[in-house]
Write a protein that holds these residues in place. Structure first.
Motif, short mmCIF file in Angstrom:
data_model
loop_
_atom_site.label_atom_id
_atom_site.label_comp_id
_atom_site.label_asym_id
_atom_site.label_seq_id
_atom_site.Cartn_x
_atom_site.Cartn_y
_atom_site.Cartn_z
N LEU A 6 9.66 45.30 43.26
CA LEU A 6 9.44 45.45 41.82
C LEU A 6 10.73 45.19 41.05
N ARG A 7 10.61 45.12 39.73
CA ARG A 7 11.76 44.94 38.86
C ARG A 7 12.73 46.13 38.99
N GLY A 8 14.01 45.80 39.05
CA GLY A 8 15.03 46.85 39.00
C GLY A 8 15.27 47.60 40.30
N VAL A 9 14.72 47.11 41.43
CA VAL A 9 14.96 47.82 42.69
C VAL A 9 16.26 47.37 43.37
N GLY A 10 16.89 46.32 42.84
CA GLY A 10 18.18 45.92 43.39
C GLY A 10 18.16 44.61 44.16
N LYS A 11 17.18 43.75 43.90
CA LYS A 11 17.10 42.48 44.63
C LYS A 11 18.28 41.57 44.30
N THR A 12 18.59 41.46 43.01
CA THR A 12 19.69 40.58 42.61
C THR A 12 21.03 41.13 43.10
N VAL A 13 21.17 42.45 43.02
CA VAL A 13 22.38 43.09 43.53
C VAL A 13 22.54 42.77 45.02
N LEU A 168 9.50 38.88 43.08
CA LEU A 168 8.55 39.97 42.84
C LEU A 168 7.66 40.20 44.07
N PRO A 230 16.28 52.42 41.73
CA PRO A 230 17.72 52.28 41.49
C PRO A 230 18.10 52.17 40.01
N TYR A 231 17.33 51.40 39.25
CA TYR A 231 17.70 51.22 37.85
C TYR A 231 17.62 52.55 37.10
N GLN A 234 20.47 54.88 38.10
CA GLN A 234 21.64 54.47 37.33
C GLN A 234 21.58 55.03 35.91
N ARG A 273 10.70 44.23 27.43
CA ARG A 273 9.69 43.46 28.16
C ARG A 273 8.37 43.45 27.40
N1 LIG Z 1 23.21 48.91 45.61
C1 LIG Z 1 23.29 49.25 44.33
N2 LIG Z 1 24.35 49.93 43.89
C2 LIG Z 1 24.45 50.29 42.60
N3 LIG Z 1 23.52 50.03 41.67
C3 LIG Z 1 22.46 49.36 42.03
C4 LIG Z 1 22.26 48.93 43.39
N4 LIG Z 1 21.08 48.30 43.46
C5 LIG Z 1 20.58 48.34 42.21
N5 LIG Z 1 21.38 48.98 41.35
C6 LIG Z 1 21.12 49.24 39.94
O1 LIG Z 1 19.86 48.74 39.62
C7 LIG Z 1 19.96 47.74 38.62
C8 LIG Z 1 18.91 46.69 38.88
O2 LIG Z 1 19.25 45.97 40.05
P1 LIG Z 1 18.87 44.44 40.14
O3 LIG Z 1 19.18 43.74 38.87
O4 LIG Z 1 19.46 43.91 41.39
O5 LIG Z 1 17.30 44.56 40.29
P2 LIG Z 1 16.26 43.40 40.59
O6 LIG Z 1 15.45 43.89 41.73
O7 LIG Z 1 16.95 42.11 40.73
O8 LIG Z 1 15.37 43.43 39.29
P3 LIG Z 1 14.60 42.21 38.56
O9 LIG Z 1 13.31 42.02 39.30
O10 LIG Z 1 14.38 42.74 37.16
O11 LIG Z 1 15.49 41.01 38.59
C9 LIG Z 1 21.39 47.26 38.69
O12 LIG Z 1 21.84 46.75 37.48
C10 LIG Z 1 22.09 48.56 39.02
O13 LIG Z 1 22.23 49.34 37.87
#
Ligand SMILES: Nc1ncnc2c1ncn2[C@@H]1O[C@H](COP(=O)(O)OP(=O)(O)OP(=O)(O)O)[C@@H](O)[C@H]1O
Ligand SMILES: [Mg+2]
Length: 353
Positions: A6-13, A168, A230-231, A234, A273
């Motif tokens: 899902l959105r904001g779970v940390g995939k991009t991180v 996603l 995660p989001y 934070q 959104r």
């Molecule tokens: N390992 C981590 N350590 C610290 N913060 C994290 C971590 N993973 C996620 N976060 C927090 O969660 C936020 C969202 O993470 P990220 O942008 O990677 O989500 P995403 O899965 O890529 O979401 P989207 O689908 O919207 O692109 C980050 O900006 C950060 O605040």
């Protein structure tokens, strides 16, 4: 590897962290952020170019480097004019395009030739190439199929090139629909919300570096509010930190801070959104939110939505497709839809007057 969630779970991180690991091992790396309605060819060429540049300066044989750059150029130049819109990157100008390699116009064949040559260049140095594709679900089914075909061929060759995708929750389904063997092609990793101990660690470790502790009750309350996303960890963690005056952080600090985090999320995370949706799409999401009130992941059937809105299912297809394209809703099973944003249903229900 394919990472989905899902959105904001940390995939991009995660993708960035993996890229960091590859860079540390002196691999050539590049990253693409896929967009709906945009061909992969030009963004992929740009990512491969970045990867080539990372390894090229260590390569002794400049002629070989130039030859690969020439193939990259011919690959990029096959991009149709309409697919170049909004891309500032230009193929390298200091080398001529290599005629007859990676320029057939067939994306799969061209990717195979480009990947083979770039991987060979990295292999000379005893390293590999890692390409990262974020928002991978936005690639058209046809191009996803081509990418799978190229990955298959590259792995058959044993060439040192890997693709790491993120997207996603329906990305694995989209890949399987594009090529039947996609299931066996990638290692699939689902990124979900953090289990309790990890969510606690995310709060306790940084606080510990400042000699600050949390009362157990405060951690309970934070997990209840964030569900381990995660989001949200934070967002709630930050306002709680700002509200607390001394260690240990208590449940009253969390309660004092929570409305602020909620407000910030309502504007930045949910509101931003929601604002991207058309009125018809908003009606659709509101119906989803009401119908999904009692199930955990908020997934509902499209038939239920149509019934709730007293409309024919087909007449709602544009709204549903629009929401999928905007990345607000996904469908990993035929006839069902769910929100890509955690707690989105809850947010919409709270808004309802
Ligand atoms: N390992 C981590 N350590 C610290 N913060 C994290 C971590 N993973 C996620 N976060 C927090 O969660 C936020 C969202 O993470 P990220 O942008 O990677 O989500 P995403 O899965 O890529 O979401 P989207 O689908 O919207 O692109 C980050 O900006 C950060 O605040
Ligand atoms: Mg992301």
């Amino acid at each position: 590897m394919v990472v989905s969630g899902l959105r904001g779970v940390g995939k991009t991180v995660l993708l960035n962290a993996l890229r960091g690991l590859a860079v540390k091992r002196a691999w050539g790396t590049g990253k693409v952020e896929a967009r709906p309605d945009q061909s992969l060819r030009m963004p992929l060429a740009q990512a491969v170019h970045a990867a080539v540049r990372e390894v090229a300066h260590r390569h002794r044989d400049l002629e070989r480097v130039d030859a690969v750059a020439g193939v990259l150029k011919s690959f990029a130049l096959r991009t149709r004019v309409e697919d170049r819109k909004g891309i500032r990157w230009q193929p390298p100008i200091d080398v001529p395009a290599t005629k007859g390699r990676a320029d057939s116009g067939d994306l799969e064949l061209d990717m195979i030739e480009l990947f083979t040559d770039v991987a060979d260049l990295a292999r000379d140095l005893g390293v590999g190439i890692a390409l990262f594709i974020d928002e991978m679900q936005d690639i058209s089914s046809e191009e996803l199929g081509a990418l799978c075909g190229a990955c298959h061929e590259i792995s058959q060759q044993g060439a040192p090139l890997i693709i790491v995708g993120a997207g996603l929750p329906h990305l694995p389904v989209a890949l399987a629909a594009s090529k039947s063997y996609a299931e066996r092609l990638f290692r699939y990793v689902m990124v979900d919300r953090l289990p309790r101990d990890m969510a606690d660690r995310a709060l306790l470790l940084p606080a510990g570096t400042e000699d600050v502790e949390y009362e157990p009750g405060a951690l309970d309350e934070l997990y209840r509010l964030t569900d381990g996303y995660p989001y949200f960890v934070q967002a709630y963690g930050k306002v709680t930190w700002d509200a607390a005056v001394k260690s240990p952080i208590r449940v009253v600090d969390v309660n004092e801070a929570a409305p602020e985090a909620e407000g910030e999320l309502a504007i930045g995370f949910f509101g931003a959104r929601y604002d991207r949706a058309t009125p018809a799409e908003r009606d659709y999401m509101r119906a989803m939110a009401e119908l999904g009130a009692n199930n955990d992941d908020g997934s509902v059937t499209t038939a239920q939505v149509a019934e709730a809105l007293v409309r024919k299912p087909q007449s709602l297809s544009p709204a549903r497709d629009g929401l999928i394209k905007k990345g607000l809703v996904y469908s990993s099973e035929r006839g069902t839809v769910a929100f890509t944003v955690p707690h989105f249903g809850k947010f919409l229900r709270a808004q309802h007057v």
